[in-house]
Every structure is written in structure tokens, then in C-alpha cells.
Scaffold this motif. Structure first.
Motif, PDB file in Angstrom:
ATOM      1  N   LEU A  15      37.196  32.909 -36.622  1.00 26.09           N
ATOM      2  CA  LEU A  15      36.470  31.715 -36.179  1.00 26.09           C
ATOM      3  C   LEU A  15      36.669  31.494 -34.683  1.00 26.09           C
ATOM      4  O   LEU A  15      35.711  31.207 -33.952  1.00 26.09           O
ATOM      5  CB  LEU A  15      36.931  30.475 -36.968  1.00 26.09           C
ATOM      6  CG  LEU A  15      36.434  29.130 -36.456  1.00 26.09           C
ATOM      7  CD1 LEU A  15      34.912  29.077 -36.412  1.00 26.09           C
ATOM      8  CD2 LEU A  15      36.987  27.994 -37.309  1.00 26.09           C
ATOM      9  N   VAL A  16      37.902  31.650 -34.242  1.00 28.41           N
ATOM     10  CA  VAL A  16      38.194  31.488 -32.813  1.00 28.41           C
ATOM     11  C   VAL A  16      37.381  32.489 -31.990  1.00 28.41           C
ATOM     12  O   VAL A  16      36.795  32.140 -30.960  1.00 28.41           O
ATOM     13  CB  VAL A  16      39.709  31.658 -32.560  1.00 28.41           C
ATOM     14  CG1 VAL A  16      40.004  31.714 -31.068  1.00 28.41           C
ATOM     15  CG2 VAL A  16      40.481  30.520 -33.222  1.00 28.41           C
ATOM     16  N   ALA A  17      37.308  33.721 -32.489  1.00 31.49           N
ATOM     17  CA  ALA A  17      36.536  34.746 -31.776  1.00 31.49           C
ATOM     18  C   ALA A  17      35.067  34.350 -31.679  1.00 31.49           C
ATOM     19  O   ALA A  17      34.424  34.532 -30.637  1.00 31.49           O
ATOM     20  CB  ALA A  17      36.685  36.092 -32.490  1.00 31.49           C
ATOM     21  N   ARG A  18      34.528  33.796 -32.758  1.00 32.21           N
ATOM     22  CA  ARG A  18      33.123  33.367 -32.746  1.00 32.21           C
ATOM     23  C   ARG A  18      32.900  32.238 -31.735  1.00 32.21           C
ATOM     24  O   ARG A  18      31.901  32.225 -31.012  1.00 32.21           O
ATOM     25  CB  ARG A  18      32.709  32.870 -34.134  1.00 32.21           C
ATOM     26  CG  ARG A  18      32.494  33.979 -35.133  1.00 32.21           C
ATOM     27  CD  ARG A  18      32.191  33.393 -36.509  1.00 32.21           C
ATOM     28  NE  ARG A  18      32.196  34.409 -37.551  1.00 32.21           N
ATOM     29  CZ  ARG A  18      31.174  35.212 -37.826  1.00 32.21           C
ATOM     30  NH1 ARG A  18      30.052  35.099 -37.134  1.00 32.21           N
ATOM     31  NH2 ARG A  18      31.271  36.109 -38.778  1.00 32.21           N
ATOM     32  N   ALA A  19      33.828  31.275 -31.703  1.00 31.13           N
ATOM     33  CA  ALA A  19      33.684  30.143 -30.769  1.00 31.13           C
ATOM     34  C   ALA A  19      33.751  30.631 -29.321  1.00 31.13           C
ATOM     35  O   ALA A  19      32.956  30.210 -28.470  1.00 31.13           O
ATOM     36  CB  ALA A  19      34.765  29.099 -31.046  1.00 31.13           C
ATOM     37  N   ILE A 118      32.728  32.388 -46.530  1.00 26.04           N
ATOM     38  CA  ILE A 118      33.603  32.191 -45.365  1.00 26.04           C
ATOM     39  C   ILE A 118      32.867  32.586 -44.086  1.00 26.04           C
ATOM     40  O   ILE A 118      32.925  31.887 -43.075  1.00 26.04           O
ATOM     41  CB  ILE A 118      34.904  33.010 -45.527  1.00 26.04           C
ATOM     42  CG1 ILE A 118      35.754  32.397 -46.660  1.00 26.04           C
ATOM     43  CG2 ILE A 118      35.708  33.036 -44.224  1.00 26.04           C
ATOM     44  CD1 ILE A 118      36.970  33.227 -47.037  1.00 26.04           C
ATOM     45  N   THR A 119      32.145  33.691 -44.148  1.00 21.36           N
ATOM     46  CA  THR A 119      31.415  34.143 -42.956  1.00 21.36           C
ATOM     47  C   THR A 119      30.354  33.135 -42.545  1.00 21.36           C
ATOM     48  O   THR A 119      30.206  32.826 -41.356  1.00 21.36           O
ATOM     49  CB  THR A 119      30.758  35.515 -43.225  1.00 21.36           C
ATOM     50  OG1 THR A 119      31.792  36.437 -43.584  1.00 21.36           O
ATOM     51  CG2 THR A 119      30.031  36.026 -41.995  1.00 21.36           C
ATOM     52  N   LEU A 124      28.749  28.919 -38.623  1.00 24.10           N
ATOM     53  CA  LEU A 124      28.312  27.564 -38.266  1.00 24.10           C
ATOM     54  C   LEU A 124      29.363  26.860 -37.402  1.00 24.10           C
ATOM     55  O   LEU A 124      29.040  26.293 -36.353  1.00 24.10           O
ATOM     56  CB  LEU A 124      28.050  26.757 -39.545  1.00 24.10           C
ATOM     57  CG  LEU A 124      26.847  27.222 -40.378  1.00 24.10           C
ATOM     58  CD1 LEU A 124      26.877  26.589 -41.764  1.00 24.10           C
ATOM     59  CD2 LEU A 124      25.541  26.887 -39.660  1.00 24.10           C
ATOM     60  N   LEU A 125      30.612  26.918 -37.835  1.00 26.05           N
ATOM     61  CA  LEU A 125      31.677  26.252 -37.076  1.00 26.05           C
ATOM     62  C   LEU A 125      31.825  26.882 -35.688  1.00 26.05           C
ATOM     63  O   LEU A 125      32.050  26.174 -34.698  1.00 26.05           O
ATOM     64  CB  LEU A 125      33.008  26.346 -37.828  1.00 26.05           C
ATOM     65  CG  LEU A 125      33.148  25.484 -39.078  1.00 26.05           C
ATOM     66  CD1 LEU A 125      34.455  25.819 -39.804  1.00 26.05           C
ATOM     67  CD2 LEU A 125      33.126  23.992 -38.729  1.00 26.05           C
ATOM     68  N   GLY A 130      31.894  26.529 -30.173  1.00 25.15           N
ATOM     69  CA  GLY A 130      31.614  27.258 -28.940  1.00 25.15           C
ATOM     70  C   GLY A 130      30.729  26.459 -27.990  1.00 25.15           C
ATOM     71  O   GLY A 130      30.927  26.468 -26.774  1.00 25.15           O
ATOM     72  N   ARG A 131      29.757  25.748 -28.559  1.00 28.16           N
ATOM     73  CA  ARG A 131      28.871  24.929 -27.718  1.00 28.16           C
ATOM     74  C   ARG A 131      29.627  23.740 -27.135  1.00 28.16           C
ATOM     75  O   ARG A 131      29.420  23.371 -25.970  1.00 28.16           O
ATOM     76  CB  ARG A 131      27.656  24.491 -28.541  1.00 28.16           C
ATOM     77  CG  ARG A 131      26.732  25.670 -28.796  1.00 28.16           C
ATOM     78  CD  ARG A 131      25.715  25.483 -29.890  1.00 28.16           C
ATOM     79  NE  ARG A 131      25.110  26.797 -30.191  1.00 28.16           N
ATOM     80  CZ  ARG A 131      24.205  27.018 -31.112  1.00 28.16           C
ATOM     81  NH1 ARG A 131      23.758  26.012 -31.872  1.00 28.16           N
ATOM     82  NH2 ARG A 131      23.736  28.232 -31.300  1.00 28.16           N
ATOM     83  N   ALA A 132      30.518  23.149 -27.941  1.00 28.97           N
ATOM     84  CA  ALA A 132      31.353  22.056 -27.421  1.00 28.97           C
ATOM     85  C   ALA A 132      32.281  22.575 -26.323  1.00 28.97           C
ATOM     86  O   ALA A 132      32.475  21.922 -25.291  1.00 28.97           O
ATOM     87  CB  ALA A 132      32.167  21.432 -28.553  1.00 28.97           C
ATOM     88  N   LEU A 133      32.826  23.768 -26.538  1.00 30.36           N
ATOM     89  CA  LEU A 133      33.715  24.348 -25.525  1.00 30.36           C
ATOM     90  C   LEU A 133      32.956  24.638 -24.238  1.00 30.36           C
ATOM     91  O   LEU A 133      33.443  24.350 -23.138  1.00 30.36           O
ATOM     92  CB  LEU A 133      34.356  25.630 -26.090  1.00 30.36           C
ATOM     93  CG  LEU A 133      35.266  26.423 -25.148  1.00 30.36           C
ATOM     94  CD1 LEU A 133      36.394  25.553 -24.606  1.00 30.36           C
ATOM     95  CD2 LEU A 133      35.840  27.644 -25.879  1.00 30.36           C
TER      96      LEU A 133
END
Ligand SMILES: [Zn+2]
Length: 211
Positions: A15-19, A118-119, A124-125, A130-133
Motif C-alpha cells: 500500500l505504501v508503495a502504491r501511495a 486486498i489488491t 483505492l487507498l 498518494g493524492r493527499a501526499l
């Protein structure tokens, strides 16, 4: 720009990688490269006084803190950056807990959360986080609390935009791009002219609108 990232152990590395990928893509599209440097979470900075972490322009912590609600207590921030006086500090926080809460409250947009794989859930998360970051990094790079009516520096977002496959609406505007480029090159006249005037908000508030 090097961005150091510390992640709470409970949060999925994928998830972190995706963000990080989402935020990186938004900034790459604007012509700026973010280089991520993953670091362990410092539980007690005093515990290792000899340990010197590599200096960076910006540090991001990803964890389950909830932050401070805004005027509307139902709207929780996905991320925030603290300003001190007129300067953004080098610390951004990204709230996994608030992103999860937003997802669970957004079944009208994303469908039944309990049936997502999970994927699917991390996709989605990862987009929303990522957009918030990317938005918080914008405050840092622009050295400004200013929000715009459109683009990545828009403050309030609906769940549909945050979770959408499309990154539409998260672009950097041309004047913002020029300002950041000038700030990164301090000999340019624009950078010497000083900072943009700031408003008085000290925490970011992002989340669902219309509640
Ligand atoms: Zn903001």
C-alpha cells in the motif's frame, strides 16, 4: 527532491508503495522528480543519539494517527503539514486510519468494501493517500498554505475524485510549476522576491465533502 519516508509497522508495504507511486506520478507529470528513501520508524529519537539520519528536504510519516478535525468534525484529514510562522516544516503526516475510514464511508462510490480484494482495497487507498501526499508536498514546495479552486492544491475533495482511476483534477498549474522551479533555483528573481502570503490554517483538512 529526496523525501524520507517512515511507515508504521502495521501498514502494508505494498500500500505504501502504491501511495508513493501515485504521489510521484503526479509530481513527475509536473516536471519534478521525487526520490523516496524508506527509513525505519523512530520510536524514540533519544534512544540512538549516535544515529544520524540522512538529511533530506522533506520527511513523511505514514501511520494511524487521526489528526485534528476541522470546522466540520466529520471531515478528518488524510494528511497534514505543520506551518510554523510563515514556513512549512519538513514534516508531513499521512493518515492511513483516516484513509481507511474514508473508504469505509464511501461505499456509494467504491461499492461494498467488505467484498473488495486486498489488491482492490490497496489500489483505492493508495490513490487517495498518494493524492493527499502530493497535495501536502505541494504546500512544502510552494511554501504556502494557499489553496486553489482546481488542481492538486484544491483543499476539499470528494471520495469520487480521491478514489477514481482518473487522476483528473490533481495537476499542478503552470504558475505553480514556475514558482517551484524558481524556488529551486535561488538565483532567479522570482525566488528572491520572497514568499507567497499565507493564510492562518495550520493543519490540513481533507476528506469527504458535503457532510
Ligand atoms: Zn492543503
Amino acid at each position: 527532491m529526496i523525501v524520507t519516508v517512515a511507515v508504521a509497522p502495521a501498514i502494508s508495504p505494498s500500500l505504501v508503495a502504491r501511495a508513493m507511486e501515485e504521489a510521484g506520478d503526479i509530481w513527475r507529470a509536473a516536471g519534478f522528480m521525487l526520490m523516496w528513501d524508506r527509513q525505519p520508524v523512530a520510536t524514540n529519537v533519544n534512544a540512538a543519539p549516535g544515529l544520524i539520519t540522512r538529511p533530506s528536504a522533506l520527511h513523511v510519516t505514514i501511520g494511524d494517527e487521526r489528526g485534528t478535525p476541522g470546522k466540520d468534525p466529520h471531515v478528518m484529514p488524510l494528511g497534514w503539514i505543520i506551518f510554523e510562522a510563515e514556513s512549512p516544516q519538513q514534516e508531513v503526516y499521512l493518515s492511513h486510519a483516516n484513509a481507511m475510514m474514508l473508504l469505509q464511508a464511501s461505499e456509494g462510490v467504491v461499492g461494498r468494501v467488505s467484498t473488495l480484494t486486498i489488491t482492490e482495497r490497496e489500489t483505492l487507498l493508495g490513490r487517495a493517500m498518494g493524492r493527499a501526499l502530493a497535495h501536502e508536498i505541494g504546500h512544502y514546495l510552494l511554501a504556502s498554505k494557499t489553496h486553489t479552486a482546481t488542481g492538486v492544491m484544491q483543499a476539499k475533495r470528494g471520495a469520487a475524485e480521491l478514489f477514481s482511476r482518473s487522476r483528473q483534477g490533481f495537476q499542478l498549474q503552470a504558475d505553480q510549476r514556475r514558482l517551484i522551479a524558481a524556488r529551486m533555483n535561488p538565483t532567479s528573481p522570482v525566488a528572491r522576491a520572497g514568499r507567497v502570503r499565507l493564510d492562518d490554517a495550520s493543519l490540513e483538512r481533507k476528506g469527504r465533502e458535503g457532510r
